[in-house]
Write an enzyme that holds these catalytic residues in place. Structure first.
Site, PDB file in Angstrom:
ATOM      1  N   HIS A 142     -22.422 -82.975  92.069  1.00 56.81           N
ATOM      2  CA  HIS A 142     -22.052 -83.341  93.437  1.00 56.81           C
ATOM      3  C   HIS A 142     -22.153 -84.845  93.686  1.00 56.81           C
ATOM      4  O   HIS A 142     -21.627 -85.342  94.679  1.00 56.81           O
ATOM      5  CB  HIS A 142     -22.952 -82.629  94.454  1.00 56.81           C
TER       6      HIS A 142
ATOM      7  N   ASP B 283     -37.500 -79.612 104.440  1.00 56.32           N
ATOM      8  CA  ASP B 283     -36.034 -79.667 104.575  1.00 56.32           C
ATOM      9  C   ASP B 283     -35.473 -78.357 104.029  1.00 56.32           C
ATOM     10  O   ASP B 283     -35.365 -78.185 102.814  1.00 56.32           O
ATOM     11  CB  ASP B 283     -35.448 -80.850 103.788  1.00 56.32           C
TER      12      ASP B 283
END
Ligand SMILES: NCCCNCCCCCC(=O)CS
Ligand SMILES: [Zn+2]
Length: 667
Positions: free
Chosen positions: A135, A20
């Site tokens: 986040h 990824d």
């Protein structure tokens, strides 16, 4: 009291198990190289190493929903395919069988840090954790984050210790939207974040990250977003935002605790941030926050993906927490146009919420560009330099941060007989060899002075010599005539080739013109006298209508004038003089003494007039590295004082462009 360090290698035991590209930079080595650098630099030995612990459900539920926690609890038992499947519901984050365990340790580390600071076991501290947190949201993992470590720490501090006001400073290059959403309607938590934004073109691409998102309802004004709309920001840009936005508001807010989302992807070399600020800037950013909340500061690692600049930045941060002298920041070329644009927008958006901004002169906003504001005498960049700037980030190179050595003695004092030497200070012994000085003194400085004045002055000169050789960090002298001593000291130091003095004079008293002629001495005088018209590039008279008793006006002058000027002058010695009858209150004096240690590697010489001997103790306490007490929540400063400071800034900003806070109208 010491500095806590929290780290456990268990938090290195998870990683990306599939391909990824968005997540491959978040690797275990981030923690091992950071901790390794601390060990190599002897910093772990100087810290109080606290054990990590797992956060319990109740603590995680301070911020996250039960359904989210239950879902994450399933991940340790998942197969690789299940983990991939589970990950798909979130953005730019990955899961691993051991990440839930590590995420609980990351939260637990932050809470251990808060406990040890708020229970007074340590002065401050840092937690080296992964996964990061800022986040992650109530019911979602995001941006490598699983639980919001710092948001949970803030709720925990409020609930367990009844902390009234918490400042969260997020210097990571990404917007911690998770923290923003958690506290956007909460006036007890002031969240400040700067972040690469590029007009919403940069991740996480949220309109919510822009400067006009200031908080909601009761929380309006308690959320500060500073968007970086260009890459390549430098030390000057970061300092400008601290001086002209964060510090004035933070002091007005007067927090009881400071939490730092310490992400270092805002440092040079980081491929995510693509900024150019050097690791030593974090030494200063940390220090500038340490005189809030009486030094109660907890730094928690967030991002940072260039392993070299990450390790250096972590060391710079911890060294400052330990109280080491700050490194000099060289060639501060001033903020770029894009920064000024952002500064102006943020200040305008918050003007109605913070009295420190009420009288700020703000001009309409302009189109954005990164043309660097021409600082005086800046020669045009030659081809090579322009090419250097256009290199892609991974080829950036930067110097190793300078060594920061603490002298054997921190504070030396010159006091008249009969005045007690404060604990931990070293009295300059009277047997000090004064010979060489005496002759020059008699001839050059003191024709008709009596012997005690000559002796005192020669001892003051010895303090300066010891600072020059880094034998002592700073000095304090109680003298018969502060003004005369000040003049002699400036002449004595200015006689040396590469010396530059930053003279800060508090209270009335005339500054002899000849000491500012050579451009080596920059004088800022804060008083109640209206001497504005005598100002020049090197003489900055700040006149406060109510004199130095006016804390708000004084504080505003400190952040929007003194700090930028001091950074740009980059002195080798700071001379702080308290004139008799200045009226400045002790706490303000202590805050000023503390702030001035940002310069000259802490080489500050403080001169007090003999009848101010009650000041010796409080001043020495700061010189020894104790945090300054809080000023209290600051009311608005007088309109005419604020306008006077603005007039000064606009007169001076052509010569000292760190004073700039708005984009000039012309191109
Ligand atoms: N989807 C396009 C690529 C975007 N990259 C996202 C990287 C997330 C960074 C999160 C982080 O650094 C935490 S401090
Ligand atoms: Zn980040």
């Amino acid at each position: 009291m010491g500095t806590a360090l929290i780290y456990d290698e268990e938090m290195t035991k998870y990683k990306l198990l599939w391909v990824d590209p968005a997540c491959k930079i978040e690797v275990p080595e981030r923690l091992t190289v950071s901790h390794g650098a601390l060990v190599r630099n002897g910093l772990t030995d100087r810290c109080i190493c606290l054990p990590v612990r797992e956060a319990v459900d109740a603590e995680i539920l301070l911020v996250h929903s039960e359904e989210y926690l239950e879902a994450v609890k399933q991940t340790p038992h998942m197969t690789l395919e299940d983990l991939k499947e589970f990950t798909l519901q979130y953005g730019d984050v990955y899961f691993h069988p051991n990440i839930y365990h590590c995420a609980k340790l990351a939260v637990g580390s932050a809470l251990q840090l808060v406990d040890s600071v708020l229970m007074g076991k340590v002065k401050n501290g840092m937690a080296l954790v992964r996964p990061p947190g800022h986040h992650s949201m109530r019911s979602a993992a995001n941006g490598f984050c699983v639980f919001n470590n710092v948001a949970i720490a803030a709720q925990y501090a409020k609930q367990k210790y009844g902390v009234k006001r918490i400042l969260i400073v997020d210097w990571d290059i990404h917007h911690g939207q998770g923290v923003q959403y958690c506290f956007e309607d909460d006036p007890s938590v002031l969240y400040f974040s700067w972040h690469r934004y590029e007009h919403q073109k940069f991740w996480p691409n949220l309109k919510d990250s822009d400067y006009d998102i200031v908080g909601k309802g009761e929380g309006a004004g308690f959320n500060i977003n500073v968007p970086w709309n260009k890459v390549g920001m430098e030390n000057s840009d970061y300092l400008s935002v601290f001086c002209h936005v964060l510090l004035p508001i933070a002091y007005e807010f007067c927090p009881d605790l400071v939490l730092v989302c310490a992400g270092f992807d805002s440092a040079i070399g980081d491929l995510e941030g693509e900024m150019c600020a050097t690791p030593d800037i974090f030494a200063h950013l940390t220090y500038l926050l340490m005189n809030l909340a009486e030094g109660k500061l907890c730094a928690v690692l967030e991002g940072g993906y260039n392993l070299t600049s990450l390790a250096q930045s972590v060391c710079q941060t911890v060294q400052t927490l330990l109280g080491d002298p700050l490194p000099p920041l060289t060639n501060l070329t001033g903020p770029c146009r894009s920064t000024l644009e952002s500064l102006q927008c943020v200040r305008a958006a918050h003007r109605q919420h913070w009295s420190c901004l009420r009288h700020a002169v703000d001009l309409p906003t302009f189109e954005i560009s990164t043309i660097r504001i021409k600082s005086s005498g800046e020669e045009n960049k030659d081809e090579a330099e322009v090419w250097e700037e256009q290199k892609s980030p991974e080829e950036k190179i930067w110097p190793e941060p300078p060594k920061r050595v603490s002298p054997r003695v921190c504070s030396a004092v010159v006091l008249p007989d009969g005045v007690v030497c404060p604990d931990a200070c070293e009295r300059l012994s009277s047997s000090e060899d004064l010979g060489p000085h005496l002759l020059t003194l008699k001839k050059d400085f003191l024709k008709d002075a009596d012997d005690s004045a000559v002796t005192a002055l020669s001892r003051v000169f010895s303090l300066i010599d010891k600072m020059k050789n880094n034998e002592i960090r700073n000095g304090l002298a109680l003298v018969g005539d502060a003004a005369m001593t000040m003049t002699c000291v400036v002449q004595h130091v200015a006689a040396e080739v590469d010396s530059r003095v930053f003279l800060v004079c508090v209270g009335n008293g005339n500054i002899p013109g000849h000491i500012i002629e050579d451009g080596k001495t920059l004088v800022v005088q804060i008083s109640g006298e209206d001497t504005e018209e005598q100002g020049s590039k090197y003489y900055v008279p700040v006149c406060l209508k109510k004199g130095c008793t006016d804390t708000s006006g004084f504080a505003q002058a400190m952040f929007s004038l003194l700090l930028p000027l001091g950074y740009q002058h980059n002195p080798s010695l700071v001379l702080l003089v308290r004139m008799p009858g200045s009226g400045v209150c002790d706490i303000m004096w202590q805050q000023l003494t503390a702030l001035l240690q940002s310069f000259a590697q802490g080489h500050t010489l403080v001169l007090l007039q003999e009848d101010d001997k009650a000041c010796v103790g409080p001043t020495a306490s700061i010189l020894l590295g104790n945090p300054a007490p809080p000023l209290g929540q600051l009311p608005a400063s007088l309109k005419e004082d604020a306008e006077a400071v603005e007039r000064l800034r606009s007169r001076l900003q052509a010569d000292w462009n760190l004073l700039l806070a708005t984009a000039p109208e012309n191109g």
